[in-house]
Each structure stands twice: as C-alpha cells, then as structure tokens.
Design a protein around this motif. Structure first.
Motif, short mmCIF file in Angstrom:
data_model
loop_
_atom_site.label_atom_id
_atom_site.label_comp_id
_atom_site.label_asym_id
_atom_site.label_seq_id
_atom_site.Cartn_x
_atom_site.Cartn_y
_atom_site.Cartn_z
N UNK A 40 0.83 -1.21 0.00
CA UNK A 40 0.00 0.00 0.00
C UNK A 40 0.86 1.25 0.00
N UNK A 41 2.09 1.12 0.48
CA UNK A 41 3.03 2.23 0.52
C UNK A 41 4.43 1.66 0.69
N UNK A 42 5.44 2.50 0.64
CA UNK A 42 6.80 2.04 0.83
C UNK A 42 6.99 1.55 2.27
N UNK A 43 7.58 0.38 2.48
CA UNK A 43 7.80 -0.13 3.85
C UNK A 43 8.66 0.83 4.67
N UNK A 44 8.32 0.92 5.93
CA UNK A 44 9.06 1.79 6.85
C UNK A 44 10.00 1.00 7.75
N UNK A 62 18.87 2.58 1.89
CA UNK A 62 17.72 2.30 2.74
C UNK A 62 18.11 1.75 4.11
N UNK A 63 19.33 1.99 4.54
CA UNK A 63 19.78 1.45 5.82
C UNK A 63 18.90 1.93 6.97
N UNK A 175 10.27 0.42 -2.69
CA UNK A 175 10.61 1.53 -1.79
C UNK A 175 10.58 2.89 -2.47
N UNK A 176 10.25 2.92 -3.76
CA UNK A 176 10.18 4.17 -4.52
C UNK A 176 11.52 4.91 -4.53
#
Length: 338
Positions: A40-44, A62-63, A175-176
């Motif tokens: 639904x969106x980029x994972x946090x 993305x670290x 992750x866009x």
C-alpha cells in the motif's frame, strides 16, 4: 578466446526489461517467487534474513529502514560498516520467528527460500502474512531454481545476474527509490563487462578447468562443491572455464576421489567468517589440500593455482560480480604453460 568475445558482446547488449518508471504508484502488486505481494506504501520497517538482501537495501540507501539483520557469511561491505554497526544483528545464522516479529516489520526481505518458504526454517510466508507482514524473497533464489528438492535446492536453468538485477529493481520499486536502483544495476553491469574484458585479454587456455569448494561438514569429508548452474558456474562460463562438477544441484557433496580424478587446473576456496563446519575456515581447507596424500597431487595444488574468494560472492548475490572480478584478477597472475 571465442567464448569470451561472445560473452562480452552479450553483456553490452543486455536487455532493459527491468527499466523502471520514475515514481512508484501504490498500491503496488509484485509477483515474487510465485506469490502476489501487495504494498500500500513504501515499507518503513524492514528485517532482513540473508546478507544479500541486507546489502542490496544498504546499496539503495535504505539502511535507515532496516531494523534487524541475520544470516551473515562475511563482514558487511566496507562502505556500509558505519550504518551496519547501528543496526541490531538478530543472529549470525537463522533468527527465530519471534525475534523477527518482535521488530514489528512491515516487510521481511529474504535471501534464501529455505529460510522463509513452504518449509521455512524460520517461518512460512503464510505465518508472516497472518500477522500483516509482507515477505520478499530475492529472485536469484527462486528464478530457474527448484527449492523443493531440499538442501540448497537444484537449478532448473543456469543462473545469470539478470535475477540479481531483477531483485535490485523490484526492491527499488517497492521503496520508490528507482534512481538508486538504476544506478546500482548500471554499476554492476559495467563491472561485469570489464571483468570479462580483462579475462579476454589474457588469452587463457581453451581447456582450462576449475572447481569451487565452499565447505565440508567435517575435516576430510566429502566437500560441498559448486554445481554447474549456480553463481560459480556463471563465473566459469563467462570466463570460458569448464566446471569439473557437472551436477545441477547448487552445492552437491562430491567425494574427493571424484574431484581428484577430474584434476582441475584451478581450485577456488570460499573465505568466510561463519564457523558452522570445520572447513568453513579457509586455513583448514588449505591444510587439507597441502597435506592429504591424494588431494595434494592435483594439478591445481601442485602448481599453486588456488584462489581465495569471498564466500558470499559464490552465492547468487550482487557480490557475484565482485567474485567475477576476483577470478579475472587472479587468473592474470597465473601461468598455464605446460
């Protein structure tokens, strides 16, 4: 060598099938190893099970999203030491299901399907899904591979870095961060082509042969040698080298009598920090080759044609390209005159 010329030409004409758009449009659905994953969106918050997934996420910048790591063979790439030092290592090897879930991830990124899959040693994908956690398995471990055979699985087709590039691109899309994915793939393809070009200039013998030794369950026991269709097989094929192990299994156990009869011109040894088996230690591998009354008679041992390679490069990871560079460089320092 004719094969090397063809390999280099093929690299320069690689398809752009993994080209990305500039922005990810959510919700995003991706078919990952036969399972549709919806984002639904980029994972946090991400937990990684496998060094390959960890280092790709670090390479994509993305670290800060990675909340825990596990399954390490070698030290993290030097450029990521600082970031990695601040991220919890849940386990050197297999983490527990509970330790992963307790980090409250919205994505678990996995290197090997045998960790998270139908018979996952950590958990099944359904177990994570039941908790609302997405899972992503690196395509290099399921594309052209059958993991239902047990162990490290069996290749149904030859590994190529396209599956690595696919994983990079898909994670960048999830992750866009498409620009970072495009840059990483471009760098890896360039390094791949340069390594092949370097080997091409060496004019290697047409009948050059090799064996890749990963480890052994005990001193002197049948070693885990690279099959012909995995990452080491790819390296050998690209440089025009014949793998003396013809199995389609990823890492079959092969008795030493068979290896000695095949008498490879080169033996490549896996270098790792892991100590699950005695022969994980590269000093133990060298000690065996130099002292065993049969093994020490192999051409590679007698001529000193022994190459040490990062163990993680021998798996289907972005480090495979680094392994290709290691092999080309080592060959440049060897003589194959009779």
């Amino acid at each position: 060598m004719i094969f090397l010329r063809h390999s280099l030409a093929a690299l320069l004409l690689l398809p752009t099938s993994w080209a990305m758009s500039d922005t990810t449009h959510y919700p995003l659905t991706i078919d990952n190893c036969g399972v549709d994953m919806r984002f639904e969106s980029a994972p946090e918050r991400v937990v990684t099970i496998g060094q390959s997934a960890t280092e790709i996420l670090y390479s994509l910048g993305l670290a800060d999203r990675v909340k825990g790591t596990s399954v390490w063979f070698t030290p993290v790439l030097p450029q990521f030491r600082e970031e990695n030092a601040h991220i919890e290592r849940l386990a050197d090897n297999d983490p527990s299901f509970e330790s992963v879930v307790n980090k409250h991830p919205d994505l678990v990124a996995v290197q090997y399907e045998w960790h998270v899959g139908p018979a996952g040693s950590v958990a099944t994908r359904d177990q994570f899904s039941d908790l609302g956690i997405n899972t992503y398995i690196m395509p290099a471990d399921c594309d052209t591979k059958d993991n239902s055979t047990g162990g490290d699985g069996t290749r149904t087709g030859a590994f190529t870095p396209d599956s690595i590039y696919k994983g990079v691109t898909e994670l960048a899309t999830i992750f866009d961060v498409q620009a970072a994915g495009t840059a990483l793939v471009k760098d890896l393809k360039t390094r791949e082509a340069q390594a092949v070009a370097k080997a091409r200039r060496l004019d290697l013998p047409d009948d050059l042969s090799a064996a890749f030794w990963f480890s052994s369950p005990d001193n002197g026991a049948a070693p885990y040698m690279a099959g012909r269709l995995g990452a080491p097989g790819y390296m050998m094929k690209m440089l025009g080298i014949r793998n003396v192990i013809e199995s389609d299994e990823e890492w079959p156990t092969v008795d030493w009598e068979t290896v000695v009869r095949a008498d490879p011109d080169i033996i490549v040894l896996a270098q790792m920090d892991r100590r699950r088996y005695p022969a994980d230690d590269i000093a133990k591998k060298r000690e065996f080759l130099e002292n065993d009354p049969v093994a020490r008679e192999m051409t590679a041992v007698k001529k000193g044609h022994i190459i040490e390679m990062d163990a993680h490069a021998m798996s289907a990871t972005l480090r495979t390209i680094y392994g290709l560079e290691t092999l080309a460089e080592a060959l440049s320092n060897m003589s194959f005159d009779s």
